[in-house]
Design an enzyme around this catalytic site. Structure first.
Site: not given
Ligand code: PLP
Length: 386
Positions: A123, A190, A215-216, A362
């Site tokens: 990400f 992660d 939040y997901k 997605r």
């Molecule tokens: C959604 C997601 C994030 C989000 O990071 P934030 O700091 O909450 O914006 C980070 N890493 C991965 C792999 C994600 O899927």
């Protein structure tokens, strides 16, 4: 205690309020891998915190309403969903902040080594932060696909996601951890795209540090605080870079120097965002309520949704997600021309998904509130656009 029965997809739909479709009804909401739908219990928890705690208790709420202890209390609740025994998980800050701290703390566990090995397709925030952490720590950043990583005696840290955020491919965390440990490296996982949709066994796998967002699939609400996990075996020597006062052993002694709190509490940084924390507190009841199914069942229901979607897609649609259950996370991605335009067109038809550059759509299958019907409608509407 969650039960072991295998639930029907949509098993907790009554416990959610879904975003509206243009026709005024409920949307087919398949963006739960980006922002989960709103659990009614999250709304209730926030309203109670606003009306009864903040308004009526005021500053005494830090003790009397249990606010101060919330980061670790919620940490243990989230930890239970990722195979972490109590006392190893804390909730607070964003995933990005937690990741920064975890990568540096991990590097400090392996002084003398020279490489930070990270997923080439990680990400964006994970890639950007790894670059900065490498500069700060003097490590050399090396990237590879998680299944092709070959850590060696120079590798300090191996940073991987559990599920690819674009393709939805689930990586073999057990194999990654084994290879990293055989080389003497530590693993930072992660779990943002895994927590709440599939079972993870952090303690059992021997993962060293982990982070993830809430939040997901955990439905904690926009900007809900992230979590960080550190295996208990590292606690005594854990040296985090963000030495904020709430991670102090005695924050209210207001001493000259920073003394780390025992255990994972030292990962706390500043004053926790209590309204967001309590929204998450409510949201978690979907997963650890007395009638909640355990995660293997939630996962099976999510896979059933993905299967229903894939079966209803016309032949020839370019699916980039592996079809094997063991290699799939919670979402399915398809490659289409003009993904952004198709995403907007689907939204006008009441199907909420997201697009990721350059050409992916997605479809997130959050089993608590997505039904088999939703999955088939989404496939049908996509087919109509292609
Ligand atoms: C959604 C997601 C994030 C989000 O990071 P934030 O700091 O909450 O914006 C980070 N890493 C991965 C792999 C994600 O899927």
């Amino acid at each position: 205690m969650p039960s072991n029965s295998s639930p029907e997809p949509g098993f907790a739909r009554h416990a959610f309020v879904l975003p509206r479709a243009p026709d005024g009804g409920d949307a087919v909401y398949l963006a739960g891998n980006s922002l989960g739908a709103q659990p009614r219990a999250a709304r209730d928890a926030v309203l109670a915190a606003v009306d009864e705690q903040w308004a009526r208790v005021g500053v005494a709420g830090w003790e009397d309403s249990g606010w101060w202890a919330t980061p670790q209390r919620l940490g243990d609740r989230v930890g239970a969903l990722v195979g972490a025994a109590p006392g190893q998980t804390v909730v607070g800050d964003s995933t990005s902040v937690q990741l920064f701290g975890a990568l540096i703390a991990a590097a400090r566990l392996r002084p003398g080594r020279s490489v930070l090995l990270s997923d080439a397709g990680h990400f964006p925030t994970d890639r950007y932060l790894a670059t900065s952490v490498a500069r700060l720590t003097g490590l050399t950043l090396v990237t590879a696909s998680p299944d092709a990583m070959a850590p060696d005696a120079d590798t300090a840290v191996v940073a991987v996601p559990a599920v690819d955020f674009r393709t939805g491919e689930r990586w073999d965390l057990a194999a990654i951890v084994d290879r990293a440990h055989a080389a003497g490296a530590v693993v930072v996982a992660d779990l943002s795209h895994a927590v709440g949709v599939l079972p993870v066994d952090l303690d059992g796998l021997g993962v060293d540090l982990a982070v993830g967002c809430t939040y997901k699939y955990l439905n904690g609400g926009p900007g809900a605080p992230a979590f960080a996990y550190v295996a208990a075996r590292h606690h005594d020597v854990l040296d985090p870079p963000l030495t904020g006062w709430t991670g102090h052993a005695e924050p209210f002694a207001m001493t000259e120097a920073w003394t780390p709190a025992p255990g994972v509490g030292r990962l706390r940084v500043g004053t926790p965002p209590m309204l967001s924390m309590l929204a998450l507190d409510g949201a978690l009841s979907v997963f650890d309520g007395s009638d909640s199914p355990a995660l293997p069942g939630v996962h099976a229901a999510s896979l059933a949704l993905g299967d229903a979607f894939l079966e209803a897609l016309p032949a020839g649609v370019d699916v980039v997600t592996p079809r094997e259950h063991g290699r799939r996370g919670g979402h399915v991605a398809v490659r289409v021309p003009d993904a952004e335009g198709r995403c907007a067109a689907l939204a006008r038809r009441g199907v909420v998904v997201d697009a990721r550059p350059p050409d992916l759509l997605r479809f997130g299958f959050a089993a608590p509130y997505v039904t088999l019907d939703d999955a088939r409608v989404a496939a049908r509407e996509l087919a109509a656009l292609l």
